[in-house]
Design an enzyme around this catalytic site. Structure first.
Site, PDB file in Angstrom:
ATOM      1  N   SER A 261       0.847  -1.190   0.000  1.00 15.43           N
ATOM      2  CA  SER A 261       0.000   0.000   0.000  1.00 15.43           C
ATOM      3  C   SER A 261       0.881   1.238   0.000  1.00 15.43           C
ATOM      4  CB  SER A 261      -0.892   0.008   1.254  1.00 15.43           C
ATOM      5  OG  SER A 261      -1.524   1.264   1.368  1.00 15.43           O
ATOM      6  N   GLY A 313       6.083   8.534  -1.603  1.00 15.43           N
ATOM      7  CA  GLY A 313       6.287   9.617  -2.572  1.00 15.43           C
ATOM      8  C   GLY A 313       7.686   9.697  -3.153  1.00 15.43           C
ATOM      9  N   CYS A 318       6.858   7.773  -9.107  1.00 17.36           N
ATOM     10  CA  CYS A 318       5.784   8.188  -8.208  1.00 17.36           C
ATOM     11  C   CYS A 318       5.349   9.635  -8.442  1.00 17.36           C
ATOM     12  CB  CYS A 318       6.285   8.045  -6.778  1.00 17.36           C
ATOM     13  SG  CYS A 318       5.053   8.439  -5.581  1.00 17.36           S
ATOM     14  N   ASP A 357      12.096   1.822   1.095  1.00 16.93           N
ATOM     15  CA  ASP A 357      11.456   1.520  -0.193  1.00 16.93           C
ATOM     16  C   ASP A 357      11.293   2.775  -1.045  1.00 16.93           C
ATOM     17  OD1 ASP A 357       9.868   0.553  -2.255  1.00 16.93           O
ATOM     18  OD2 ASP A 357       8.029   0.627  -1.071  1.00 16.93           O
ATOM     19  N   ARG A 381      12.973   0.672  -9.881  1.00 17.67           N
ATOM     20  CA  ARG A 381      13.695   1.117 -11.070  1.00 17.67           C
ATOM     21  C   ARG A 381      14.999   0.343 -11.255  1.00 17.67           C
ATOM     22  NH1 ARG A 381      18.002   3.899 -11.414  1.00 17.67           N
ATOM     23  NH2 ARG A 381      18.533   5.073 -13.283  1.00 17.67           N
ATOM     24  N   ARG A 417      -3.762  -1.115  -4.258  1.00 19.49           N
ATOM     25  CA  ARG A 417      -2.650  -0.395  -3.615  1.00 19.49           C
ATOM     26  C   ARG A 417      -2.998   1.064  -3.350  1.00 19.49           C
ATOM     27  NH1 ARG A 417       2.648   2.200  -3.873  1.00 19.49           N
ATOM     28  NH2 ARG A 417       4.023   0.880  -2.697  1.00 19.49           N
TER      29      ARG A 417
HETATM   30  P1  IMP Z   1      11.884   3.078  -7.215  1.00 21.65           P
HETATM   31  O1  IMP Z   1      12.832   2.013  -6.730  1.00 21.65           O
HETATM   32  O2  IMP Z   1      12.363   4.449  -6.928  1.00 21.65           O
HETATM   33  O3  IMP Z   1      11.519   2.881  -8.649  1.00 21.65           O
HETATM   34  O4  IMP Z   1      10.542   2.925  -6.360  1.00 21.65           O
HETATM   35  C1  IMP Z   1       9.825   1.712  -6.248  1.00 21.65           C
HETATM   36  C2  IMP Z   1       8.726   1.889  -5.223  1.00 21.65           C
HETATM   37  O5  IMP Z   1       7.798   2.910  -5.649  1.00 21.65           O
HETATM   38  C3  IMP Z   1       7.851   0.677  -5.015  1.00 21.65           C
HETATM   39  O6  IMP Z   1       8.423  -0.278  -4.167  1.00 21.65           O
HETATM   40  C4  IMP Z   1       6.573   1.287  -4.438  1.00 21.65           C
HETATM   41  O7  IMP Z   1       6.667   1.501  -3.053  1.00 21.65           O
HETATM   42  C5  IMP Z   1       6.513   2.633  -5.107  1.00 21.65           C
HETATM   43  N1  IMP Z   1       5.569   2.643  -6.235  1.00 21.65           N
HETATM   44  C6  IMP Z   1       5.287   1.690  -7.134  1.00 21.65           C
HETATM   45  N2  IMP Z   1       4.402   2.123  -8.051  1.00 21.65           N
HETATM   46  C7  IMP Z   1       4.118   3.392  -7.720  1.00 21.65           C
HETATM   47  C8  IMP Z   1       3.255   4.382  -8.283  1.00 21.65           C
HETATM   48  O8  IMP Z   1       2.603   4.215  -9.316  1.00 21.65           O
HETATM   49  N3  IMP Z   1       3.196   5.575  -7.631  1.00 21.65           N
HETATM   50  C9  IMP Z   1       3.906   5.797  -6.480  1.00 21.65           C
HETATM   51  N4  IMP Z   1       4.755   4.930  -5.945  1.00 21.65           N
HETATM   52  C10 IMP Z   1       4.851   3.718  -6.551  1.00 21.65           C
END
Ligand code: IMP
Length: 500
Positions: A261, A313, A318, A357, A381, A417
């Site tokens: 979530s 955020g 995001c 996270d 990512r 979510r």
């Molecule tokens: P990253 O590693 O910076 O790409 O972030 C990944 C994390 O972003 C995930 O583990 C989620 O907690 C969060 N996330 C995934 N999908 C979304 C979205 O559509 N909007 C906002 N946060 C997201």
């Protein structure tokens, strides 16, 4: 209304000040091992990883293929929950069946199928051998083996039956179900086998043992495996259909669950945790989140969360902060929640690990997150860029990219979510759909990340994460420091630099 007396800070705004590097700080002695679940202070956690990296609960990231690769490297994936229960359980099963010493035979074919059909089956499964059983099932009568060495589309008629080119059972070495794994491996080496079929007295296939599994086990000494030598895998769940989804995932063999979530400070998360506690006692482990302050941590820890995920955020895809004005810089969130975790441990004697996270754009950001007190990190990512991620590889303007989209984007429409209990339908996006630069193999990149994290810890004089948490010295960086870092040098482009 209350305004916090702080500026919300990101991980990018901190640097580590080196500590004394002693003779015992070497890459071989630095241990990145981390607990994943709550445990009594001073005692080992029931689930640990050697590599504190987990892959995000996202359709663009955590497929069975990526989960297997990451488990081999010592981390853990969380299979995404934005899909029907049966489909998610099947993904979990695919990971659990991949390697058990004795493997469930998942690539099977009937002798009457055509060579063209077996060629397609092998290609789509990225395998080079199929097991032939009378009915094409994993526990049918064992008839033979057929591999890509047994036929070639240019030499053999693809309309011919598998039976015409397979190696028949009577010419093959097989083993009875009573054989031990070490006896099976001896047979494999003595007879130079790639596959050892385990067949019962009635001729029915029970399982197979692969030479490849033995080699993988020797190569990946840090792999995340359960007591039966099966890869560990996690799975995301939600606060809506958990009564149905959680039992199916447990049945499929998921090692660890996590409530997925964007905002975890809710009674629905407490209800879901209570369901797990009441149904399974301590047998099923489940994390909760995401949170950005110690109040929310305490709420979820009291409700029984096995770990708590930090971050709102900050994710690269995001848009929550723009859309709803909710969130907190990842460093500020971690500092607050780490203080909450440590106070909870001092008060109750129970340590509830934290997962950082989202928003970890570089290996240096991971190092800062660990220094600030994160037990493990979750990355979207980062993993989306690799060969093993399920997203398509595309070529744009002469460069390769992998597609990457948020669970709150229209493409994913992960209503569970982002629906915060009101029962409303998703009406606005909280994530984007885009591309990330392709970066090659997960194995190579994770090895590099581990090497960098160890190098950072060595510079700081730490041989393990608990010591790093305790002794790290960090300093906020000024705007001038950023300017100095972007030196006045025109860098020469090197192939592969686009990824980081
Ligand atoms: P990253 O590693 O910076 O790409 O972030 C990944 C994390 O972003 C995930 O583990 C989620 O907690 C969060 N996330 C995934 N999908 C979304 C979205 O559509 N909007 C906002 N946060 C997201």
């Amino acid at each position: 209304m209350k305004i916090l007396d702080e500026v919300s800070r990101t991980l990018n705004e901190f640097l580590l000040v080196p500590g004394l590097t002693t003779a015992d700080c070497t890459p071989d002695t630095v241990d990145l091992g981390a607990p994943l679940v709550r445990h009594r202070v001073g005692e080992p956690a029931a689930i640990r990883v050697a590599t504190p990296l987990t892959s995000a609960i996202m359709g663009a990231v955590s497929s069975p293929r990526l989960a297997i690769a990451l488990a081999q490297c010592g981390g853990l994936s969380f299979v995404h929950q934005n899909q029907p229960v049966a489909a998610q359980a099947a993904m979990v099963q695919a990971v659990k069946r991949h390697k058990a010493g004795f493997r469930f035979s998942d690539i099977n074919i009937k002798p009457s199928a055509t060579l063209g059909e077996v060629a397609l089956l092998l290609e789509s499964a990225e395998r080079d051998v199929a097991v032939v059983t009378d009915d094409g099932s994993p526990h049918g009568r064992f008839i033979g083996l057929i591999s890509t060495d047994d036929f070639h589309p240019h030499r053999h008629d693809l309309a011919s039956p598998v039976a015409s080119r397979m190696r028949p059972a009577q010419d093959l070495v097989t083993a009875p179900p009573t054989i031990t794994l070490s006896e099976a491996n001896t047979l494999i080496w003595d007879h130079r086998l790639d596959v050892l079929p385990v067949v019962d007295a009635g001729g029915l296939l029970q399982s197979i043992v692969l030479r490849r599994d033995y080699e993988l086990h020797k190569r990946f000494r840090n792999e995340s495996i359960d007591a039966d030598k099966r890869f560990r895998v996690g799975a995301g769940v939600n606060t809506h259909d958990y009564r149905e989804r959680i039992p199916a995932l447990v049945e499929a063999g998921a090692d660890l669950l996590c409530i997925d979530s964007s905002d975890g400070y809710s009674v629905w998360q407490a209800d879901t945790l209570a369901f797990v506690r009441d149904t399974y006692g301590g047998r099923v482990r489940i994390g909760a989140g995401n949170v950005v302050d110690a109040r929310a941590f305490r709420y979820l820890a009291d409700a029984g969360a096995d770990f708590v995920k930090v971050g709102i955020g900050g994710g690269s895809i995001c848009t929550t902060r723009d859309q709803k004005g909710i969130g907190r810089g990842q460093a500020s969130a971690l500092i607050d929640v780490v203080a909450g975790r440590d106070a909870y441990a001092a008060e109750t004697g129970v340590y509830v690990p934290l997962c950082c996270d989202g928003g970890l754009l570089t290996d240096a950001h991971m190092a800062v997150a660990f220094a600030l007190g994160a037990d493990f990190v979750m990355l979207g990512r980062y993993f989306a860029r690799f060969d093993e991620s399920p997203a398509p590889l595309v070529r744009v303007g002469g460069q390769f990219f992998k597609e990457y989209w948020g669970e709150g984007s229209n493409r994913a429409r992960n209503v569970s979510r982002y629906e915060h209990g009101g029962g409303s339908r998703l009406t606005f996006e909280e994530g984007v759909d885009g591309y990330v630069p392709y970066a090659g193999s997960l194995y190579d990149n994770v090895a590099l990340t581990i090497a960098k994290l160890k190098a950072t810890m060595i510079s700081c004089g730490a041989t393990g994460l608990p010591g790093f948490h305790r002794d790290a010295v960090l300093v906020p960086v000024s705007q001038q420091s950023f300017l100095q870092n972007s030196a006045e040098i025109q860098l020469r482009d090197r192939p592969g630099d686009a990824g980081r």
